[in-house]
Write a protein that holds these residues in place. Structure first.
Motif, PDB file in Angstrom:
ATOM      1  N   ALA A   1      44.117  34.907  28.932  1.00  0.00           N
ATOM      2  CA  ALA A   1      44.083  33.554  29.511  1.00  0.00           C
ATOM      3  C   ALA A   1      45.455  33.166  30.047  1.00  0.00           C
ATOM      4  N   ARG A   2      46.505  33.468  29.270  1.00  0.00           N
ATOM      5  CA  ARG A   2      47.865  33.146  29.746  1.00  0.00           C
ATOM      6  C   ARG A   2      48.212  33.941  30.987  1.00  0.00           C
ATOM      7  N   ALA A   3      47.773  35.197  31.036  1.00  0.00           N
ATOM      8  CA  ALA A   3      48.071  36.037  32.201  1.00  0.00           C
ATOM      9  C   ALA A   3      47.391  35.517  33.467  1.00  0.00           C
ATOM     10  N   LEU A   4      46.244  34.843  33.296  1.00  0.00           N
ATOM     11  CA  LEU A   4      45.495  34.357  34.451  1.00  0.00           C
ATOM     12  C   LEU A   4      45.867  32.928  34.855  1.00  0.00           C
ATOM     13  N   GLU A   5      46.689  32.259  34.056  1.00  0.00           N
ATOM     14  CA  GLU A   5      46.984  30.852  34.322  1.00  0.00           C
ATOM     15  C   GLU A   5      47.712  30.635  35.643  1.00  0.00           C
ATOM     16  N   ALA A   6      48.671  31.479  35.947  1.00  0.00           N
ATOM     17  CA  ALA A   6      49.478  31.285  37.154  1.00  0.00           C
ATOM     18  C   ALA A   6      48.630  31.559  38.398  1.00  0.00           C
ATOM     19  N   GLU A   7      48.490  30.553  39.250  1.00  0.00           N
ATOM     20  CA  GLU A   7      47.638  30.712  40.428  1.00  0.00           C
ATOM     21  C   GLU A   7      48.150  31.790  41.363  1.00  0.00           C
ATOM     22  N   HIS A   8      49.479  31.891  41.503  1.00  0.00           N
ATOM     23  CA  HIS A   8      50.031  32.809  42.503  1.00  0.00           C
ATOM     24  C   HIS A   8      49.764  34.276  42.151  1.00  0.00           C
ATOM     25  N   SER A   9      49.448  34.565  40.888  1.00  0.00           N
ATOM     26  CA  SER A   9      49.225  35.968  40.503  1.00  0.00           C
ATOM     27  C   SER A   9      47.832  36.220  39.945  1.00  0.00           C
ATOM     28  N   ARG A  10      46.966  35.197  39.965  1.00  0.00           N
ATOM     29  CA  ARG A  10      45.650  35.365  39.320  1.00  0.00           C
ATOM     30  C   ARG A  10      44.827  36.464  39.969  1.00  0.00           C
ATOM     31  N   LEU A  11      44.817  36.505  41.291  1.00  0.00           N
ATOM     32  CA  LEU A  11      44.037  37.541  41.960  1.00  0.00           C
ATOM     33  C   LEU A  11      44.609  38.934  41.692  1.00  0.00           C
ATOM     34  N   ASP A  12      45.941  39.022  41.520  1.00  0.00           N
ATOM     35  CA  ASP A  12      46.538  40.311  41.157  1.00  0.00           C
ATOM     36  C   ASP A  12      46.040  40.771  39.791  1.00  0.00           C
ATOM     37  N   ARG A  13      45.894  39.840  38.866  1.00  0.00           N
ATOM     38  CA  ARG A  13      45.470  40.191  37.507  1.00  0.00           C
ATOM     39  C   ARG A  13      43.999  40.591  37.455  1.00  0.00           C
ATOM     40  N   LEU A  14      43.182  40.016  38.338  1.00  0.00           N
ATOM     41  CA  LEU A  14      41.743  40.302  38.324  1.00  0.00           C
ATOM     42  C   LEU A  14      41.465  41.587  39.096  1.00  0.00           C
ATOM     43  N   HIS A  15      41.990  42.659  38.540  1.00  0.00           N
ATOM     44  CA  HIS A  15      41.895  43.974  39.171  1.00  0.00           C
ATOM     45  C   HIS A  15      41.811  45.024  38.076  1.00  0.00           C
ATOM     46  N   ARG A  16      40.872  45.951  38.232  1.00  0.00           N
ATOM     47  CA  ARG A  16      40.742  47.032  37.252  1.00  0.00           C
ATOM     48  C   ARG A  16      40.150  48.242  37.952  1.00  0.00           C
ATOM     49  N   GLU A  17      40.879  49.316  37.925  1.00  0.00           N
ATOM     50  CA  GLU A  17      40.477  50.562  38.587  1.00  0.00           C
ATOM     51  C   GLU A  17      40.074  50.267  40.031  1.00  0.00           C
ATOM     52  N   ASP A  18      38.832  50.544  40.396  1.00  0.00           N
ATOM     53  CA  ASP A  18      38.440  50.356  41.793  1.00  0.00           C
ATOM     54  C   ASP A  18      37.736  49.022  42.030  1.00  0.00           C
ATOM     55  N   ARG A  19      37.825  48.118  41.058  1.00  0.00           N
ATOM     56  CA  ARG A  19      37.186  46.810  41.206  1.00  0.00           C
ATOM     57  C   ARG A  19      38.266  45.740  41.260  1.00  0.00           C
ATOM     58  N   ALA A  20      38.162  44.881  42.268  1.00  0.00           N
ATOM     59  CA  ALA A  20      39.146  43.815  42.416  1.00  0.00           C
ATOM     60  C   ALA A  20      38.498  42.649  43.145  1.00  0.00           C
ATOM     61  N   VAL A  21      38.778  41.450  42.686  1.00  0.00           N
ATOM     62  CA  VAL A  21      38.231  40.265  43.332  1.00  0.00           C
ATOM     63  C   VAL A  21      38.788  40.130  44.746  1.00  0.00           C
ATOM     64  N   ARG A  22      40.095  40.368  44.890  1.00  0.00           N
ATOM     65  CA  ARG A  22      40.701  40.244  46.215  1.00  0.00           C
ATOM     66  C   ARG A  22      40.059  41.220  47.201  1.00  0.00           C
ATOM     67  N   ALA A  23      39.812  42.437  46.773  1.00  0.00           N
ATOM     68  CA  ALA A  23      39.217  43.431  47.669  1.00  0.00           C
ATOM     69  C   ALA A  23      37.817  42.995  48.104  1.00  0.00           C
ATOM     70  N   ALA A  24      37.061  42.390  47.189  1.00  0.00           N
ATOM     71  CA  ALA A  24      35.724  41.916  47.555  1.00  0.00           C
ATOM     72  C   ALA A  24      35.814  40.819  48.608  1.00  0.00           C
ATOM     73  N   PHE A  25      36.779  39.910  48.451  1.00  0.00           N
ATOM     74  CA  PHE A  25      36.944  38.846  49.441  1.00  0.00           C
ATOM     75  C   PHE A  25      37.453  39.408  50.776  1.00  0.00           C
ATOM     76  N   ASP A  26      38.290  40.441  50.708  1.00  0.00           N
ATOM     77  CA  ASP A  26      38.793  41.059  51.944  1.00  0.00           C
ATOM     78  C   ASP A  26      37.647  41.489  52.855  1.00  0.00           C
ATOM     79  N   LEU A  27      36.603  42.053  52.256  1.00  0.00           N
ATOM     80  CA  LEU A  27      35.495  42.579  53.055  1.00  0.00           C
ATOM     81  C   LEU A  27      34.782  41.461  53.808  1.00  0.00           C
ATOM     82  N   SER A  28      34.743  40.274  53.221  1.00  0.00           N
ATOM     83  CA  SER A  28      34.139  39.142  53.931  1.00  0.00           C
ATOM     84  C   SER A  28      35.088  38.579  54.980  1.00  0.00           C
ATOM     85  N   TYR A  29      36.355  38.476  54.631  1.00  0.00           N
ATOM     86  CA  TYR A  29      37.333  37.861  55.530  1.00  0.00           C
ATOM     87  C   TYR A  29      37.490  38.660  56.823  1.00  0.00           C
TER      88      TYR A  29
END
Length: 790
Positions: free
Chosen positions: A282-310
């Protein structure tokens, strides 16, 4: 394989294909009959496995199963294509897989099995063309590659014919088309025989003639359950980290914003480190500027999913998408977005609709409002910051904040205007202004919060005063305190005494509303002194008037009379009848506090008549109500009923439920004195309900006490005692020791009248303790004497 064709000019043409195989040339016939082999190919069971950690979607699954059920009743046409659309990572694929898995288990629904294809519609490297997808589907249906036509049209015709043949022979197939990006990619894969069913997923709402399902994020309980289930699946049921720290689990769920992809990544990160506490994540995800960086594991990432739409957006849509996070609140209107984009409102509306169809934004609960998912907001803000000229965004933010400040001022003018006064044309009237303020409140409060920190100190000074009347009207006192505090601090830094004085005045009044009386007195004295320093006599008088209200609440009644008298006299000298009436009305309350009821009646009557002359019906209602209480004090109960009835009618016309509650409470008191006990009980009950609805605990407690007194006189002693205990509980919750003491005294007297000596003694002792805590030492001693005499 065998086949025959016959026909001439204008004659019938038909092909018969047996064993499911045919030559390419035969496809040119107009009608095709496919005879299937007796065995179903094993490729008709290619559905990916359903996840064992699936939660929060029971209603969605049930609805889709109801849609695709073979027998939907005579009144309902069958749903042949059900399309699920939603944000990247929201769980569309899992939903249709879960639905398909359950549908295949239903006897007789899809005996032919299932076809599944992932079109990778948003991945430019893996995206399947409809031709390529049909090649795979036809092979799964048992068609050898050498007999599959080349053109899209021919492949589509063959594919649909084979599906129809399966259906005709009682072996209906369920088709699952996943991750389509356009209607052109999906349409050739959809059956057309009127029997075969397809489930389709896309990030866009596609126009394919489907029953549409928009998939939303998970709520907090379902999000936490998904975290728990995923950890149990990975580490076994002994992993109790979610249950051991529910607050941290809730924090992680909130920071993942209900997005299943983010939640599964978070669960995976926790599973990777079995000793890691949820609080750490929870503490690692609190900072908005790095939250998307933290939500990444192996080949799954929230940012990458949004990239495909953008990456599917053109320049105009991408520009607007990058601007939307500049809005400080949870949603924004089309009008506000047009100011951000500096573009025509109708053009912006079309762009917003396109973004909503792509599920990069979400339509609000009412038309012409839009919102961003929390993680999408962070993503859009990142994209805006990458290689973008900061002045471009600053100019957009300035346009938006200026729009909010200007329009709020116009709305405030409508709220404050008396009949006949000119008002801005931005709104047609008071109701439209209130509606706009209701919709924009969160944005406006947030705009004040960010204004000073983004170089817009002028907005931080202009916007809060324009919100005061509205926030008072709707009783949003926390917002009032927040915005006025920022206003005060901004003005102080700018050495603007007049603005700082105005902020202190508004802040003090807000403190008074939330019963922080000492803070209110301090703030209002600051305001009075600063206004005097700047020579602003009118506002100095307003500060005196507000100060008197706070002084009354700490029982400094003579000081309150002095303050209200100062305010009245200054306004009189300035020939401001409206403000003079306001001071007179409050002066009447202070007179009531010290038992000078004849003077109180005179002050309230003068205020009422002035307000009536000026056609200020809302403040006329307030004066009528105060007059009713003064009449009650001198035993003029019939006149009190008349005054409170007039107040109630005027408050109802103004749609002021809190004012209506006060009027009902006053009516209840007068009814009781005249022996109209049933009417008294009804009036106090209605007052209590309205005070509760308007979140005024203190007044709700007062209504409980008055109701208790009416119940006792009606012979309902136990109900009366219970009502007084309700008031005492509220007094404790709000820190009103003096109010609690008064009610304990009333309760002691009630127990004594009922012959309940022990209870009466205990109530007197409680009253003495409460009086002592409130600083009313004389009354505390009298209460102790009463207890000792029992």
């Amino acid at each position: 394989m065998g086949g025959a064709a016959s026909g001439g000019v204008g004659g019938p043409v038909s092909n018969t294909i047996s064993n499911g195989v045919f030559f390419h040339a035969v496809i040119q016939g107009r009608d095709i009959t496919v005879q299937l082999p007796p065995q179903i190919t094993p490729a008709l069971s290619g559905l990916p496995p359903a996840s064992p950690t699936f939660t929060g979607r029971d209603t969605d699954v049930d609805q889709m199963l109801q849609d695709i059920a073979p027998d939907r009743g005579k009144q309902q046409r069958p749903v042949l294509v059900a399309a699920v659309a939603g944000l990247a990572g929201v769980g569309k694929t899992e939903l249709v897989i879960q639905t398909a898995t359950r549908a295949l288990k239903e006897p007789g629904w899809f005996p032919g099995g299932v076809l599944f294809v992932d079109l990778f519609g948003y991945d430019t490297e893996r995206r399947l063309s409809p031709e390529h997808a049909l090649d795979g589907l036809l092979r799964a249906l048992g068609i050898p590659g050498e007999y599959i036509p080349v053109s899209l049209q021919d492949r589509t015709r063959l594919y649909r014919s084979v599906l129809a043949a399966f259906a005709e022979q009682g072996r209906r197939i369920l088709v699952v088309v996943d991750n389509a990006s356009t209607a052109e990619q999906a349409l050739p894969l959809l059956p057309s025989d009127g029997t075969t069913v397809a489930l389709l997923t896309s990030r866009h709402t596609l126009d394919v003639g489907a029953r549409l399902h928009d998939l939303d994020i998970l709520d907090k309980p379902a999000s936490i359950e998904l975290l728990r289930d995923a950890l149990h699946q990975a580490r076994g049921s002994a992993d109790n980290r979610v249950d051991d720290d529910p607050e941290a689990a809730a924090a992680v769920a909130q920071l993942c914003a209900g997005l299943p992809l983010a939640l599964r990544i978070a669960a995976g990160l926790l599973a990777d480190a079995p000793t890691r506490p949820l609080a750490s994540l929870a503490r690692a995800l609190e900072a908005e500027h790095s939250r998307l960086d933290r939500l990444h594991r192996e080949d799954r990432a929230v940012r990458a999913a949004f990239d495909l739409s953008y990456q599917h957006l053109d320049a105009l849509h991408a520009r607007l998408f990058r601007l939307l996070p500049l809005n400080p609140g949870p949603d924004l209107s089309t009008e506000a977005a047009a100011h951000l984009a500096d573009a025509d409102q109708f053009q912006v509306e079309e762009l917003l609709q396109d973004l909503a169809r792509a599920h990069l934004i979400e339509p609000g609960h009412v038309w012409s409002r839009w919102r961003l998912h929390d993680l999408v907001r962070l993503y859009a803000d990142e994209r805006a910051a990458e290689g973008t000229d900061p002045s471009w965004r600053d100019a957009a933010r300035t346009r938006l904040l200026e729009h909010y400040a200007t329009t709020t001022k116009a709305a405030d003018d409508h709220l404050r205007a008396l009949p006949g006064q000119p008002v801005p044309k931005a709104f047609t009237g008071r109701e439209e202004a209130l509606t706009w303020l209701d919709a924009e409140r969160a944005n406006l409060v947030s705009a004040v919060t960010i204004a000073n920190g983004t170089g817009h100190a002028d907005i931080a000074s202009r916007l809060p005063p324009s919100l005061v009347e509205y926030l008072r009207w709707r009783r949003y006192f926390d917002d009032w305190i927040t915005t006025s505090t920022i206003h005060r601090d901004t003005a102080h830094v700018a050495c603007d005494d007049r603005q700082e004085a105005a902020a202190w005045n508004n802040l003090g009044t807000a403190f008074w509303e939330v019963r922080r009386f000492d803070d209110a007195i301090t703030a209002l004295e600051h305001a009075r002194d600063l206004f005097r320093k700047t020579g602003d006599r009118s506002f100095e008088a307003s500060a005196w008037n507000n100060l008197g209200l706070a002084l009354r609440e700490v029982r400094r009644f003579e000081d309150a009379i002095t303050a209200h008298s100062q305010a009245r006299d200054i306004h009189h000298s300035l020939k401001d009848r409206h403000q003079e009436a306001m001071a007179s009305n409050n002066l009447g309350l202070a007179f009531q506090d010290v038992g000078r009821f004849t003077e109180a009646i005179g002050a309230h009557t003068q205020a009422r008549d002035t307000y009536h002359d000026l056609r200020d019906e809302h403040r006329e209602a307030t004066a009528c109500g105060n007059l009713g209480f003064a009449f009650w004090e001198v035993g003029r109960f019939t006149e009190a009923i008349g005054a409170h009835t007039q107040a109630r009618k005027l408050f109802e016309l103004a749609d002021d439920r809190h004012g209506v509650a006060n009027a009902w409470d006053g009516l209840g008191l007068a009814f009781r004195k005249l022996g109209r006990l049933n009417e008294s009980i009804t009036a106090h009950t209605r007052a209590r309900e309205l005070f509760e609805e308007t979140d005024d605990q203190h007044s709700e407690g007062r209504a409980w006490m008055n109701l208790g007194l009416a119940l006792e006189e009606s012979g309902k002693t136990e109900e009366a005692i219970a009502a007084l205990h309700k008031d005492i509980a509220i007094c404790r919750a709000t820190g009103d020791l003096y109010g609690a003491a008064v009610t304990w005294r009333a309760l002691a007297e009630m127990h004594a009248r009922a012959g309940q000596v022990a209870q009466a003694r205990a109530a007197w002792e409680a009253a003495a303790t409460a009086y002592q805590g409130a600083g009313a030492h004389g009354e505390a001693e009298r209460a102790r004497a009463k207890a000792a005499a029992m």
